[in-house]
Design a protein around this motif. Structure first.
Motif, PDB file in Angstrom:
ATOM      1  N   SER A 103      -4.119   2.895  19.298  1.00 22.80           N
ATOM      2  CA  SER A 103      -4.633   4.359  19.415  1.00 22.80           C
ATOM      3  C   SER A 103      -3.963   5.266  18.562  1.00 22.80           C
ATOM      4  CB  SER A 103      -4.339   4.453  20.902  1.00 22.80           C
ATOM      5  OG  SER A 103      -2.994   4.429  21.264  1.00 22.80           O
ATOM      6  N   GLY A 104      -2.545   4.763  18.115  1.00 23.65           N
ATOM      7  CA  GLY A 104      -1.730   5.742  17.314  1.00 23.65           C
ATOM      8  C   GLY A 104      -2.109   5.659  15.925  1.00 23.65           C
ATOM      9  N   GLN A 105      -3.020   4.611  15.348  1.00 27.70           N
ATOM     10  CA  GLN A 105      -3.183   4.396  14.165  1.00 27.70           C
ATOM     11  C   GLN A 105      -4.279   5.171  13.290  1.00 27.70           C
ATOM     12  OE1 GLN A 105      -3.520  -0.072  14.023  1.00 27.70           O
ATOM     13  NE2 GLN A 105      -1.384  -0.202  12.959  1.00 27.70           N
ATOM     14  N   ASN A 106      -4.418   5.520  12.200  1.00 27.83           N
ATOM     15  CA  ASN A 106      -5.281   6.300  11.585  1.00 27.83           C
ATOM     16  C   ASN A 106      -6.129   5.559  10.465  1.00 27.83           C
ATOM     17  OD1 ASN A 106      -3.474   6.306   9.272  1.00 27.83           O
ATOM     18  ND2 ASN A 106      -2.790   8.472   9.661  1.00 27.83           N
ATOM     19  N   ASP A 107      -6.949   6.071   9.808  1.00 26.83           N
ATOM     20  CA  ASP A 107      -7.889   5.347   8.706  1.00 26.83           C
ATOM     21  C   ASP A 107      -6.679   4.548   7.789  1.00 26.83           C
ATOM     22  OD1 ASP A 107      -9.870   5.976  10.259  1.00 26.83           O
ATOM     23  OD2 ASP A 107     -10.606   7.614   9.035  1.00 26.83           O
ATOM     24  N   ASN A 108      -5.796   5.490   7.533  1.00 30.76           N
ATOM     25  CA  ASN A 108      -4.819   4.914   6.398  1.00 30.76           C
ATOM     26  C   ASN A 108      -4.041   3.759   6.950  1.00 30.76           C
ATOM     27  OD1 ASN A 108      -5.478   7.150   4.556  1.00 30.76           O
ATOM     28  ND2 ASN A 108      -4.108   8.356   5.240  1.00 30.76           N
ATOM     29  N   ASP A 109      -3.763   3.602   8.112  1.00 30.44           N
ATOM     30  CA  ASP A 109      -2.921   2.598   8.797  1.00 30.44           C
ATOM     31  C   ASP A 109      -4.010   1.301   8.641  1.00 30.44           C
ATOM     32  OD1 ASP A 109      -0.624   3.901   9.132  1.00 30.44           O
ATOM     33  OD2 ASP A 109      -1.571   4.798  10.943  1.00 30.44           O
ATOM     34  N   VAL A 110      -5.152   1.614   8.965  1.00 29.67           N
ATOM     35  CA  VAL A 110      -6.352   0.256   8.905  1.00 29.67           C
ATOM     36  C   VAL A 110      -6.544  -0.018   7.536  1.00 29.67           C
ATOM     37  CG1 VAL A 110      -8.572  -0.262   9.404  1.00 29.67           C
ATOM     38  CG2 VAL A 110      -7.366   1.226  11.130  1.00 29.67           C
ATOM     39  N   MET A 111      -6.530   0.600   6.441  1.00 28.87           N
ATOM     40  CA  MET A 111      -6.808   0.295   4.983  1.00 28.87           C
ATOM     41  C   MET A 111      -5.495  -0.354   4.810  1.00 28.87           C
ATOM     42  SD  MET A 111      -8.581   0.163   2.646  1.00 28.87           S
ATOM     43  CE  MET A 111      -9.942   1.400   3.265  1.00 28.87           C
ATOM     44  N   LYS A 112      -4.344   0.035   5.031  1.00 32.55           N
ATOM     45  CA  LYS A 112      -3.104  -0.546   4.674  1.00 32.55           C
ATOM     46  C   LYS A 112      -2.988  -2.289   5.238  1.00 32.55           C
ATOM     47  CE  LYS A 112       0.026   3.253   4.069  1.00 32.55           C
ATOM     48  NZ  LYS A 112       1.146   4.024   4.423  1.00 32.55           N
ATOM     49  N   LEU A 113      -3.360  -2.215   6.548  1.00 32.44           N
ATOM     50  CA  LEU A 113      -3.450  -3.317   7.088  1.00 32.44           C
ATOM     51  C   LEU A 113      -4.670  -4.427   6.587  1.00 32.44           C
ATOM     52  CD1 LEU A 113      -2.565  -5.462   9.255  1.00 32.44           C
ATOM     53  CD2 LEU A 113      -4.126  -4.122  11.008  1.00 32.44           C
ATOM     54  N   ALA A 114      -5.781  -3.832   6.233  1.00 30.75           N
ATOM     55  CA  ALA A 114      -6.778  -4.492   5.603  1.00 30.75           C
ATOM     56  C   ALA A 114      -6.237  -5.113   4.329  1.00 30.75           C
ATOM     57  CB  ALA A 114      -8.140  -3.806   5.484  1.00 30.75           C
ATOM     58  N   HIS A 115      -5.515  -4.411   3.479  1.00 27.49           N
ATOM     59  CA  HIS A 115      -5.193  -4.885   2.382  1.00 27.49           C
ATOM     60  C   HIS A 115      -4.089  -6.165   2.604  1.00 27.49           C
ATOM     61  CE1 HIS A 115      -6.686  -2.322  -1.126  1.00 27.49           C
ATOM     62  NE2 HIS A 115      -6.571  -1.554  -0.357  1.00 27.49           N
ATOM     63  N   GLN A 116      -3.221  -5.953   3.586  1.00 26.43           N
ATOM     64  CA  GLN A 116      -2.226  -6.953   3.812  1.00 26.43           C
ATOM     65  C   GLN A 116      -3.081  -8.191   4.256  1.00 26.43           C
ATOM     66  OE1 GLN A 116       0.680  -5.616   6.777  1.00 26.43           O
ATOM     67  NE2 GLN A 116       1.478  -7.740   7.160  1.00 26.43           N
ATOM     68  N   ILE A 117      -3.971  -7.988   5.068  1.00 26.70           N
ATOM     69  CA  ILE A 117      -4.914  -9.396   5.616  1.00 26.70           C
ATOM     70  C   ILE A 117      -5.417  -9.841   4.351  1.00 26.70           C
ATOM     71  CG2 ILE A 117      -6.874 -10.174   7.010  1.00 26.70           C
ATOM     72  CD1 ILE A 117      -6.127  -7.711   8.997  1.00 26.70           C
ATOM     73  N   PHE A 118      -5.943  -9.222   3.410  1.00 24.45           N
ATOM     74  CA  PHE A 118      -6.655  -9.876   2.280  1.00 24.45           C
ATOM     75  C   PHE A 118      -5.575 -10.572   1.300  1.00 24.45           C
ATOM     76  CE2 PHE A 118      -8.121  -9.735  -1.906  1.00 24.45           C
ATOM     77  CZ  PHE A 118      -9.461 -10.084  -2.094  1.00 24.45           C
ATOM     78  N   THR A 119      -4.343  -9.904   1.186  1.00 27.50           N
ATOM     79  CA  THR A 119      -3.376 -10.479   0.511  1.00 27.50           C
ATOM     80  C   THR A 119      -3.125 -12.040   1.194  1.00 27.50           C
ATOM     81  OG1 THR A 119      -2.745  -8.540  -0.314  1.00 27.50           O
ATOM     82  CG2 THR A 119      -1.234 -10.409  -0.625  1.00 27.50           C
ATOM     83  N   ASN A 120      -2.904 -12.074   2.472  1.00 24.92           N
ATOM     84  CA  ASN A 120      -2.247 -12.957   3.105  1.00 24.92           C
ATOM     85  C   ASN A 120      -3.723 -14.007   3.224  1.00 24.92           C
ATOM     86  OD1 ASN A 120       0.028 -11.591   3.781  1.00 24.92           O
ATOM     87  ND2 ASN A 120      -0.534 -10.924   6.041  1.00 24.92           N
ATOM     88  N   ASP A 121      -4.654 -13.771   3.146  1.00 23.75           N
ATOM     89  CA  ASP A 121      -5.837 -14.803   3.011  1.00 23.75           C
ATOM     90  C   ASP A 121      -6.096 -15.392   1.858  1.00 23.75           C
ATOM     91  OD1 ASP A 121      -6.034 -14.509   6.100  1.00 23.75           O
ATOM     92  OD2 ASP A 121      -7.773 -13.158   5.912  1.00 23.75           O
ATOM     93  N   TYR A 122      -5.971 -14.475   0.776  1.00 23.91           N
ATOM     94  CA  TYR A 122      -6.737 -15.001  -0.587  1.00 23.91           C
ATOM     95  C   TYR A 122      -5.386 -15.184  -1.541  1.00 23.91           C
ATOM     96  CZ  TYR A 122     -10.723 -13.896   1.857  1.00 23.91           C
ATOM     97  OH  TYR A 122     -11.728 -13.806   2.923  1.00 23.91           O
ATOM     98  N   ASP A 123      -4.166 -14.553  -1.076  1.00 23.14           N
ATOM     99  CA  ASP A 123      -3.070 -15.014  -1.968  1.00 23.14           C
ATOM    100  C   ASP A 123      -3.311 -14.014  -3.255  1.00 23.14           C
ATOM    101  OD1 ASP A 123      -0.304 -15.683  -2.580  1.00 23.14           O
ATOM    102  OD2 ASP A 123      -0.995 -17.441  -3.675  1.00 23.14           O
ATOM    103  N   ALA A 124      -3.833 -12.887  -3.047  1.00 25.21           N
ATOM    104  CA  ALA A 124      -4.158 -11.835  -4.156  1.00 25.21           C
ATOM    105  C   ALA A 124      -4.368 -10.474  -3.736  1.00 25.21           C
ATOM    106  CB  ALA A 124      -5.138 -12.379  -4.925  1.00 25.21           C
TER     107      ALA A 124
END
Length: 261
Positions: A103-124
């Motif tokens: 509840s306390g996260q905004n769109d920028n926080d979601v985007m940062k997490l999405a980039h982190q998930i992408f990097t973890n999943d695809y090593d890039a």
């Protein structure tokens, strides 16, 4: 210095470095693909070569690329394949990030997490965010169900999005089948049907056994609590130095008898 013809023939050619694609070029390519694939007149009747030739012509004619060296059709096709693959993968990463949003996260926080998930999943690192922002609302890239409307696991690999953004338009004008979300009335009717469904004798027996077990546990807890209260009262009466009243004496004797019985 003069070079003979034989020397000139053996002079090695300087290999040109690969030209990097700029975000502006990517945006023009995306616009070319979308407009060509959605051409209402001939979009679904084009063969592969004609389709990509039209995209290359659209790309070359863009005023946004004035003064930029022309790209070959094969290079344009390869770049689109990379954009399509990267955006499809990031769609999955973004969906996973939305599922973990607090509840306390905004769109920028979601985007940062999405980039982190992408990097973890695809090593890039994901370097095509500009392309994803342009394509994310198009039907071919938003066909995955909304995260908040489903109860699926938190993370899905790109197989879930493998169909999105195909490199050519669909034949015969048939769009990809997209599941329609269940309506409010249908959801209520389904829930009501599930609740009102009669249970079998075996299910009723299991439910009764569970209830009896819970009741016994609750009963034992109540008895234990009552004994603790009585013991505290008895300790208090026994430790009292002043003479007890008649009521207190009677209560003490009763508690002692209950304790010994």
């Amino acid at each position: 210095m003069y070079c003979s013809p034989s020397q000139a023939a053996h002079t090695p050619k300087v290999k040109r470095g690969r030209r990097k694609w700029s975000p502006t070029e990517d945006m023009v390519l995306i616009s070319a693909w979308l407009n060509t694939s959605k051409d209402a007149v001939i979009g679904n009747e084009q063969k592969g070569n004609a389709f990509w030739s039209r995209i290359a012509d659209y790309y070359a004619a863009s005023p946004n690329l004035k003064g930029v060296e022309r790209r070959e059709t094969d290079h344009i096709k390869q770049r689109w394949a990379k954009i399509n693959d990267g955006v499809c993968k990031f769609v999955g990463s973004y969906e996973a990030a939305l599922k973990q949003q607090s509840s306390g996260q905004n769109d920028n926080d979601v985007m940062k997490l999405a980039h982190q998930i992408f990097t973890n999943d695809y090593d890039a690192k994901f370097s095509l965010e500009h392309a994803w922002r342009e394509l994310r609302h198009d039907q071919k890239w938003c066909s995955a169900p909304s995260t908040k409307a489903t109860g699926q696991p938190k993370r899905r690999k790109t197989q879930k999005f493998a169909h999105c953004g195909s490199s050519q338009p669909l034949s015969h004008g048939v769009e990809e089948a997209m599941p329609r979300p269940i309506g409010v009335k249908a959801a209520k009717a389904k829930a009501k049907k599930t609740v009102s469904k009669p249970r079998s004798v075996e299910e009723e027996g299991k439910a009764l056994t569970v209830f009896q077990s819970m009741w016994e546990i609750k009963k034992q807890d109540n008895e234990m609590n009552a004994k603790l209260v009585q013991n505290k009262m008895l300790d208090s009466l026994l430790s009292k130095t002043e003479p007890l009243t008649e009521i207190e004496e009677a209560l003490k004797n009763k508690l002692i008898n209950d304790f010994l019985s």
